[in-house]
Design an enzyme around this catalytic site. Structure first.
Site, mmCIF file in Angstrom:
data_model
loop_
_atom_site.group_PDB
_atom_site.id
_atom_site.type_symbol
_atom_site.label_atom_id
_atom_site.label_comp_id
_atom_site.label_asym_id
_atom_site.label_seq_id
_atom_site.Cartn_x
_atom_site.Cartn_y
_atom_site.Cartn_z
ATOM 1 C CB SER B 141 -25.409 -11.709 -9.653
ATOM 2 O OG SER B 141 -25.201 -13.013 -10.151
ATOM 3 C CE1 TYR B 154 -30.699 -12.692 -8.503
ATOM 4 C CE2 TYR B 154 -28.959 -13.458 -9.966
ATOM 5 C CZ TYR B 154 -29.363 -13.016 -8.724
ATOM 6 O OH TYR B 154 -28.460 -12.900 -7.709
#
Lengths: 446, 249
Positions: B141, B154
């Site tokens: 990501s 995250y």
């Protein structure tokens, strides 16, 4: 199921917009929860696909919406028999990419491929082949719905036939459709054999229509500005699937209309100029081969073309009149428009055939249909459409709910005497702005 | 006709993986889909078969838990008769505030997004090395490019994963094995269902899947998808700390 408040959902005509509690289930078994969660606050919800309905039949303002576009999977595709079962959020765009290389085409298609299967069935859409194939409902073999009072129900012309027939053209009110099984049409090529011809007036249009009975696809564009001698002049287009030319599906891409055009862009002068150019254009006498994408979906080339009408949006109006009065009624409709001073950029004329739909509230019927769009100029536009409504009602015709955003309850009920039956079979959790207006608000509902 | 490509998808019911699998199915490839939910696996498998995949196998497997991963990976590879492409696509977003308050939740997210993901990646790399060629593609990501207060837990897992993949790519440089780290920006998937979408930064899973497909064909090492996230993250990474600290991102 996660829901969120969305204040931007609008109709394709962009006259109506509003806030909805929105959920976007990604799996069929999440639909029930999505429906209940979105209906929690206001008590009702409604399935919503790609938002191509011009009018308010796909809105449920201040209530819930369940967007179905995440349900876009194929369930089974019989490549020999041409039978496709797929989730309702699958678009015709995505469907054709899979089926065309295998030699199959949708049995009926509207003028845009950016509609979902569910939306096509809920509006019982028709296309250029109505005179030979009828509406899409004739090609639906079976479907499944989730109802708040019964759970998942499968229906077809024999099993749960009342619900089946109410769901076809049922404007999404009989339950949230989960999947649909349709019979596809075999093709040997992605190319079309096309013939365009100019016609000078309505008599020539009717003659060409009769003369084209062996062409599976016919449609006409008609000039709505020229009155008098030139009243009803236009371009007639007919086509058939070619026998050769490969099975290459359409490509994606093309420009997007980035912002609203100035509201004055489409006016009597610019539309008149366009019409003169269009009529004189060599394409108006084109004979040859075209890919299906250009033949069926010319407007899809400009994404968000609805912004051409500016911030106030536009109304679509489509009515059908039965064959007995078709010539005089169509002439009267065009006469009313040319005298009104309003201009319709897209005016489409077609003769429907007499193949009946299984749909309870199906729009198409034998006769002549005229589809128009008018920039929203408020009262003037509404007054013109009310006058057009009267012509259609007097001829025993009716209007197309998928394109409507303002028809009064009485006029709707006159055109669709079976509306009470749909109201009886409506899932009590489901409601739309359209249905509230034509069936509920005057106290006749239930 | 060429042999069908053998594809293993870890996390095959994720939106991006499913869209990429559709592209491969249309080419007649063979797929093994691994994920936790058997009902969802069956739905995805039916779709891919209908789209033209020559064979679709499924394996119900809790991939976030790496216990016995080596044996499980061997079983996947055996069922396919060897693997040409592995796509690792599962992951959880987690709620940053919740994970700050509850370190059990933090740990569960770390196990899923980092620990298990690097173990599967290592196993896949080993298999491809033995086979002598193939591609490992892993979805990381843009959140891994700089720690930000709204999602650093995250982001840290994706940063760690990206470095692991960078190392794998270095190990296989100049060989027929390729390793691809995919860094998507905002993608309209069920993972982000709570967020209002529609701005110019939002991409559809179909767009991301098409980028992954091209990157695999071109044997790329790192891609940002859509492409403009490379520029956005370049700026965010180089923002001086006093300015960065004032941003609520």
């Amino acid at each position: 199921m996660t829901t969120r408040l969305d204040t931007s959902i609008e109709t394709w005509g962009r006259v109506h917009r509003g806030a909805h509690q929105l959920a976007e289930p990604a799996w069929r078994d999440a639909v029930a929860e999505a429906a209940r969660a979105t209906a929690a606050a206001a008590g009702t919800t409604l399935a919503h696909g790609l938002g191509r309905s011009y009018g308010d039949s796909a809105l449920n303002r201040d209530g819930g919406l369940v967007r179905t576009t995440g349900l876009d999977r194929l369930i089974a595709f019989d490549r020999e028999g041409g039978i496709l079962r797929a989730e309702v959020g699958l678009s015709i765009d995505a469907l054709l990419r899979v089926t065309v290389p295998a030699g199959w085409f949708v049995p009926v298609t509207p003028g845009t491929k950016f509609v979902t299967l569910g939306g096509a069935v809920a509006n019982d859409v028709h296309g250029k082949n109505h005179h030979v194939a009828g509406s899409v409902g004739r090609h639906v073999r079976r479907l499944a719905l989730w109802r708040s009072d019964r759970g998942v129900v499968e229906c077809d012309p024999e099993v749960e036939s009342d619900l089946f027939s109410a769901t076809i053209g049922g404007l999404g009110l009989t339950g949230i459709m989960l999947w649909v099984e349709i019979a596809l049409h075999p093709i040997r090529s992605a190319m079309m054999q096309v013939e365009n011809r100019r016609f000078a007036d309505l008599d020539e249009f009717f003659a060409l229509s009769e003369d084209s009975a062996d062409w599976p696809y016919t449609v006409a564009w008609v000039d709505t500005i020229q009155g008098g001698e030139a009243l009803g002049r236009g371009v007639f287009s007919r086509g058939r699937h070619a026998e050769t030319g490969g099975l290459e599906p359409h490509r994606s891409g093309g420009p997007t209309m980035p912002i609203n055009a100035p509201s004055l862009l489409l006016n009597r002068v610019t539309v008149g100029a366009f019409n003169r150019l269009y009529h004189a254009n060599p394409g108006s006498a084109f004979r040859g081969r075209r890919h299906y994408d250009g033949f069926f979906y010319p407007l899809d080339r400009l994404r968000r073309w609805n912004r051409l009408y500016g911030a106030r949006g536009f109304y679509q109006w489509q009515g059908v009149v039965p064959p007995a009065d078709a010539r005089t009624a169509t002439r009267t409709l065009l006469d009313v428009i040319t005298r009104s001073g309003e201009a319709s950029f897209l005016a489409v004329l077609k003769n429907f055939g007499d193949r009946p739909s299984p749909g309870l509230l199906s729009f198409p019927m034998a006769g002549t249909t005229l589809a128009l769009d008018f920039p929203n100029r408020g009262e003037r536009t509404l007054a013109l459409m009310a006058e057009l409504d009267r012509v259609v009602s007097q001829a025993g015709g009716r209007l197309y709910p998928a394109k409507d955003g303002r028809i009064p309850a009485a006029a709707f009920q006159l055109g669709y005497p079976s509306w009470r039956e749909l109201e009886r079979l409506r899932d009590p959790l489901l409601m739309s702005d359209f249905w509230r207006r034509v069936a509920i608000s005057d106290g006749n509902g239930g | 006709m060429a042999e069908a490509t053998r594809i293993l998808i870890l996390g095959a019911t994720s939106a991006i993986a499913e869209r990429w699998a559709r592209l491969r199915a249309a080419r007649g490839d063979r797929l093994l889909l691994a994920a936790r939910d058997p009902a969802k696996l069956a739905i995805v498998a039916d779709d891919l078969r209908a789209r033209g995949a020559s064979e679709v196998l499924t394996a119900e497997s809790d991939l976030g838990d790496a216990d016995g991963a080596a044996e499980r990976f061997s079983a996947f590879a055996d069922r396919l008769g060897g693997v040409d492409i592995v796509l690792l696509a599962y992951g959880v977003l987690g709620d940053q505030a919740d994970m700050q308050a509850n370190t059990d939740h933090l740990r569960a997210m770390l196990d899923t997004n980092f620990t298990s993901a690097v173990i599967w990646s290592e196993l896949a790399a080993g298999h491809l090395e033995q086979a002598g060629s193939g591609t490992l593609a892993v979805i990381a990501s843009v959140a891994g490019d700089r720690g930000r207060r709204t999602n650093y837990a995250y982001g840290a897992t994706k940063a760690g994963l990206s470095v692991y993949l960078e190392g794998l790519a270095h190990r296989f440089a100049g060989t027929p094995v390729s390793v691809l780290c995919v860094k998507p920006g905002f993608v309209d998937t069920p993972m982000t269902a709570h967020v209002a979408k529609g701005g110019p930064l939002w991409a559809t899973p179909d767009m991301v899947a098409a980028d992954i497909d091209r990157a695999i064909a071109r044997r790329r090492t790192v891609i940002y998808t859509p492409w403009f996230w490379r520029l956005i993250m370049l700026i965010i990474r180089h923002l001086p700390r006093p300015i960065f600290n004032r941003l609520n991102i």
